[in-house]
Design a protein around this motif. Structure first.
Motif, PDB file in Angstrom:
ATOM      1  N   ASN A 275       0.980  -1.244   0.088  1.00 26.72           N
ATOM      2  CA  ASN A 275       0.255   0.011   0.057  1.00 26.72           C
ATOM      3  C   ASN A 275       0.876   1.179   0.043  1.00 26.72           C
ATOM      4  OD1 ASN A 275      -2.638  -2.108  -0.074  1.00 26.72           O
ATOM      5  ND2 ASN A 275      -2.320  -1.168   2.863  1.00 26.72           N
TER       6      ASN A 275
ATOM      7  N   THR B 287       2.895   9.763   0.554  1.00 34.14           N
ATOM      8  CA  THR B 287       1.574  10.601   0.600  1.00 34.14           C
ATOM      9  C   THR B 287       1.392  10.641  -0.941  1.00 34.14           C
ATOM     10  OG1 THR B 287       1.458  12.342   1.546  1.00 34.14           O
ATOM     11  CG2 THR B 287       0.639  10.862   2.642  1.00 34.14           C
TER      12      THR B 287
ATOM     13  N   ARG C  66       4.416   9.202  15.517  1.00 32.65           N
ATOM     14  CA  ARG C  66       4.051   8.608  14.503  1.00 32.65           C
ATOM     15  C   ARG C  66       3.346   7.115  13.476  1.00 32.65           C
ATOM     16  NH1 ARG C  66       8.325  11.708  10.283  1.00 32.65           N
ATOM     17  NH2 ARG C  66       8.137  13.990  10.965  1.00 32.65           N
TER      18      ARG C  66
ATOM     19  N   GLU D  68      -0.172   6.260  15.565  1.00 35.02           N
ATOM     20  CA  GLU D  68      -1.103   6.862  14.914  1.00 35.02           C
ATOM     21  C   GLU D  68      -1.484   6.852  13.455  1.00 35.02           C
ATOM     22  OE1 GLU D  68      -3.409   8.160  17.247  1.00 35.02           O
ATOM     23  OE2 GLU D  68      -2.211   8.179  19.243  1.00 35.02           O
ATOM     24  N   TYR D  69      -0.719   6.050  13.047  1.00 31.56           N
ATOM     25  CA  TYR D  69      -0.382   5.544  11.136  1.00 31.56           C
ATOM     26  C   TYR D  69      -1.678   4.871  10.740  1.00 31.56           C
ATOM     27  CZ  TYR D  69       0.114   4.732   6.397  1.00 31.56           C
ATOM     28  OH  TYR D  69       0.335   4.785   4.784  1.00 31.56           O
ATOM     29  N   GLU D  70      -2.808   5.406  10.051  1.00 36.58           N
ATOM     30  CA  GLU D  70      -4.017   5.007   9.851  1.00 36.58           C
ATOM     31  C   GLU D  70      -4.324   3.842   9.125  1.00 36.58           C
ATOM     32  OE1 GLU D  70      -6.187   7.459   7.456  1.00 36.58           O
ATOM     33  OE2 GLU D  70      -5.968   9.046   8.318  1.00 36.58           O
ATOM     34  N   ASP D  71      -2.999   2.805   8.759  1.00 40.00           N
ATOM     35  CA  ASP D  71      -3.202   1.637   7.872  1.00 40.00           C
ATOM     36  C   ASP D  71      -1.509   0.202   8.532  1.00 40.00           C
ATOM     37  OD1 ASP D  71      -3.463  -0.179   6.253  1.00 40.00           O
ATOM     38  OD2 ASP D  71      -2.627   0.302   4.449  1.00 40.00           O
ATOM     39  N   MET D  72      -2.791   0.247   9.936  1.00 44.49           N
ATOM     40  CA  MET D  72      -1.359  -0.476  10.483  1.00 44.49           C
ATOM     41  C   MET D  72      -1.861  -1.372  10.585  1.00 44.49           C
ATOM     42  SD  MET D  72      -0.097  -0.266  13.709  1.00 44.49           S
ATOM     43  CE  MET D  72      -0.505   1.328  14.187  1.00 44.49           C
ATOM     44  N   GLU D  73      -2.853  -2.284   9.330  1.00 43.24           N
ATOM     45  CA  GLU D  73      -2.380  -3.938   8.725  1.00 43.24           C
ATOM     46  C   GLU D  73      -1.020  -3.723   7.459  1.00 43.24           C
ATOM     47  OE1 GLU D  73      -4.605  -6.407   5.721  1.00 43.24           O
ATOM     48  OE2 GLU D  73      -6.039  -5.026   5.752  1.00 43.24           O
TER      49      GLU D  73
END
Length: 86
Positions: free
Chosen positions: A5, A24, A55, A58-63
């Motif tokens: 990703n 990003t 960071r 708190e990162y959104e895509d932990m998977e």
């Protein structure tokens, strides 16, 4: 190098430590930019991660982050064990 990703593992080079970065897209620059989530450093016992502030947690895509982090740690520790036997 391994990317899943928007998360990428970058192995160490002569000039830089191993790190995990998050990509990003910047519309103002019209290109991707990245921030470092953590560095991966070695010592006499193997490798460990050093995070940059919050960071990592708190990162959104932990998977994706966990997938890349496991790959990075496993591959570096296999390399460490191999070099230790030489």
């Amino acid at each position: 190098m391994m990317r899943y990703n928007d998360v990428e593992f970058r192995p160490a080079t002569v000039d830089a430590r191993a790190e995990i970065v998050a990509w990003t897209y910047s519309e103002s620059l019209d290109r991707e930019t990245c921030i470092t989530l953590c560095w991966i450093m070695g010592d006499c016992e193997g490798y460990y991660m050093r995070t940059v502030g919050d960071r990592y947690v708190e990162y959104e895509d932990m998977e994706a982050l966990n997938h890349v982090a496991k790959y990075a740690m496993r591959s570096l520790n296999v390399q460490f064990e191999f070099e230790e036997r030489l």
